[in-house]
Design an enzyme around this catalytic site. Structure first.
Site, short mmCIF file in Angstrom:
data_model
loop_
_atom_site.label_atom_id
_atom_site.label_comp_id
_atom_site.label_asym_id
_atom_site.label_seq_id
_atom_site.Cartn_x
_atom_site.Cartn_y
_atom_site.Cartn_z
N GLU A 1 -42.66 -87.75 37.62
CA GLU A 1 -44.07 -87.37 37.42
C GLU A 1 -44.95 -88.60 37.24
OE1 GLU A 1 -43.31 -83.45 34.64
OE2 GLU A 1 -43.52 -85.40 33.70
N PRO A 2 -45.12 -89.40 38.27
CA PRO A 2 -45.98 -90.57 38.10
C PRO A 2 -47.46 -90.20 38.09
CG PRO A 2 -45.21 -90.42 40.37
CD PRO A 2 -44.55 -89.29 39.62
N GLY A 3 -48.21 -90.84 37.23
CA GLY A 3 -49.65 -90.62 37.19
C GLY A 3 -50.35 -91.93 37.45
N ARG A 4 -50.33 -92.79 36.43
CA ARG A 4 -51.04 -94.07 36.50
C ARG A 4 -50.68 -94.88 37.76
NH1 ARG A 4 -52.43 -96.82 31.72
NH2 ARG A 4 -50.80 -95.60 30.73
N ARG B 1 -60.33 -96.70 27.18
CA ARG B 1 -59.04 -97.37 26.99
C ARG B 1 -59.14 -98.69 26.22
NH1 ARG B 1 -55.83 -98.88 30.26
NH2 ARG B 1 -53.95 -98.02 29.33
N CYS C 1 -73.44 -96.49 21.26
CA CYS C 1 -73.87 -96.91 19.94
C CYS C 1 -72.68 -97.08 19.01
CB CYS C 1 -74.87 -95.92 19.38
SG CYS C 1 -76.35 -95.94 20.36
N1 LLP Z 1 -45.18 -86.87 32.43
C1 LLP Z 1 -45.46 -86.60 31.16
C2 LLP Z 1 -44.70 -85.56 30.46
C3 LLP Z 1 -46.44 -87.34 30.49
O1 LLP Z 1 -46.70 -87.09 29.22
C4 LLP Z 1 -47.16 -88.35 31.18
C5 LLP Z 1 -48.20 -89.12 30.52
C6 LLP Z 1 -46.84 -88.58 32.53
C7 LLP Z 1 -45.85 -87.82 33.13
C8 LLP Z 1 -47.53 -89.61 33.35
O2 LLP Z 1 -47.33 -90.89 32.88
P1 LLP Z 1 -47.85 -92.16 33.72
O3 LLP Z 1 -47.05 -92.21 34.99
O4 LLP Z 1 -49.29 -91.95 34.00
O5 LLP Z 1 -47.58 -93.29 32.83
N2 LLP Z 1 -54.05 -92.02 28.12
C9 LLP Z 1 -53.02 -93.04 28.12
C10 LLP Z 1 -51.80 -92.58 28.84
C11 LLP Z 1 -51.22 -91.32 28.27
C12 LLP Z 1 -50.05 -90.83 29.05
C13 LLP Z 1 -49.66 -89.48 28.60
N3 LLP Z 1 -48.57 -88.92 29.32
C14 LLP Z 1 -53.57 -94.33 28.72
O6 LLP Z 1 -54.73 -94.36 29.09
O7 LLP Z 1 -52.87 -95.33 28.76
#
Ligand code: LLP
Length: 442
Positions: free
Chosen positions: A294-297, A334, A365
């Site tokens: 599950e990649p996001g970032r 962030r 502010c």
């Molecule tokens: N799967 C699960 C269960 C997660 O909790 C997360 C992220 C991901 C996948 C995706 O992770 P990634 O590939 O994006 O690292 N707001 C924070 C990041 C919080 C991530 C929460 N969970 C930031 O801005 O650094």
């Protein structure tokens, strides 16, 4: 081979004949003029390249599904792009699920995840027929079984567990360690499995799910994570006779925010995951599982930049020089939340030599609304356009209307074309949900 998450800038970034920064064939200064600032700009080619690099990296292991972690940045166009690339979606709220649904994603390829899903969200999930639900806790097991039963369905679930693996990232974005709000502790899985086996007849346990953290640079933790999950599945098989077939490893691969960051490539991660499966599946007497990641970032982060216009500045006598831009902590929380460090350049004159150290402040502010501390810049003037790199993930998705400032627009660029994918808010949007009770009317 390097992958897109290892690039500081979107892959199509260059300096064009106007001497301006260009992304996706679009001059950033012209984008700022056309759409206003702050503006999020997303490079379609970088998103697609990274999505393809993920698939390529796992080619040797056909039983892999990619689910984009929508929380990083979700809008209907992003769903369309990643759906075209063959991705499913990890959603964590009714809102994310609804967006995936409205954009036409294949919900069979989606997973619903989260530590406190509401009854209504579970109901929506079951009604829409999402592929998998990652159950986080005992209450949810009971609620979901009720919902499934009242819909006359048997739903496939994963159990979210905390594997007890720590990674070196900001403590707010670590999740796999034992003292975490997410998932079942490995000492609690037996009770959960027993309930599923004996009482919750509308739940079908197909696998385990974990997520260790985010912005991860170590590769070995993925090896360990696979082993912990396979070992636990093997133990459950022996004890309960339940054979699970799926492991979901979460996301977490880091990206390059500054020249000093050296995240691994997706190939390195894939290699660890696949080798761990090949070694540990036989060791624990398990079939090679279906793997979900599950990649996001790492999918969206590098593709996005934010454009700001420089406004006022202040030289503190014998102190810092602050230069303020027209956005800040509401469009990118962030830096104030995680002390995140960004790289920025002047889009209208990127070749100018840096001559001074300045602190880029936001317009909100709060003294803590600082976007970059102590960055070397050419002398900045009112009207300069700053380009902040790597704001694609967790920028818009965590944005707010703090100070009742309007949320910026987002555009998608590709082959010299730019298209709005999220409209800029208007003052009318802002007040549209406000209600004045009659007794307060003028
Ligand atoms: N799967 C699960 C269960 C997660 O909790 C997360 C992220 C991901 C996948 C995706 O992770 P990634 O590939 O994006 O690292 N707001 C924070 C990041 C919080 C991530 C929460 N969970 C930031 O801005 O650094």
């Amino acid at each position: 081979m390097t992958t897109a998450n290892q690039s500081l800038k979107p892959l199509t970034t260059k300096i064009n004949e106007n001497g301006h920064i260009e992304i996706g064939g679009c001059d950033l200064v012209q984008l700022a003029e056309k759409y206003g600032t702050p503006l999020y700009v997303f490079d379609e080619q970088t998103i697609r390249t990274m999505a393809r690099q993920y698939k390529e990296a796992f080619k040797a292991y056909p039983k892999v599904s990619m689910l984009y972690a929508s929380k990083a940045f979700m809008t209907k166009s992003v769903v369309r792009i990643l759906d075209e690339e063959g991705f499913g979606f990890d959603v964590v709220s009714g809102g994310e699920l609804y967006t995936a649904y409205k954009a036409g994603a294949d919900l069979k390829k989606c997973l619903f995840n989260g530590n406190n899903k509401s009854y209504d969200e579970l109901q929506m999930t079951v009604e829409l027929g999402i592929g998998l639900i990652s159950v986080d806790n005992f209450l949810e097991l009971a609620l979901l079984n009720d919902v499934a039963k009242s819909n006359n369905k048997k739903v496939d679930i994963l159990l979210r567990v905390t594997p007890g693996i720590e990674c070196h990232t900001h403590e707010y974005i670590q999740t796999g360690h034992l003292d975490s709000k997410f998932g079942f502790d490995l000492t609690q899985t037996d009770d959960a499995v027993e309930l599923i086996q004996d009482e919750y007849k509308n739940l079908n346990l197909v696998g385990l799910h974990a997520h260790i953290g985010s912005q991860i640079f170590e590769t070995s933790i993925y090896y360990d994570e696979v082993e912990v999950l396979l070992k636990e599945m093997s133990r459950i098989k022996d004890k309960f006779g339940i054979v699970m077939t799926h492991i979901n490893l979460g996301g977490g691969l880091g990206i390059k925010y500054t020249e000093n960051d050296c995240p691994p490539s997706v190939n390195e991660i894939a290699e660890k995951i696949i080798s761990s499966v090949k070694e540990n599946a036989p060791k624990y007497n398990m079939e090679e599982p279906e793997i979900h990641i599950e990649p996001g970032r790492s999918i969206i982060g590098t593709s996005g930049v934010t454009l700001y216009t420089v406004g006022s500045s202040k030289q503190v006598p014998k102190g810092k020089k602050y230069v303020a831009v027209d956005g800040g902590m509401a469009d990118n929380p962030r830096p104030s939340l995680y002390q995140a460090v960004y790289t920025a350049e002047v889009a209208n004159r990127p070749d100018d030599e840096p001559v001074e150290t300045v602190t880029i402040a936001g317009r909100f502010c709060e003294s803590g609304d600082i976007l970059i501390k102590d960055i070397q810049m050419p002398e900045l003037k009112e009207g300069d356009i700053l380009c902040f790199y790597d704001t694609g993930a967790y920028g818009y998705s965590m944005s707010s209307n703090y100070n009742r400032v309007l949320k910026p627009a987002a555009v998608l660029v590709n082959n010299a074309q730019s298209d709005i994918i999220i409209n800029r808010e208007s003052y009318e949007h802002l007040v549209s949900l406000d209600v004045i009770p009659q007794r307060l009317e003028k």
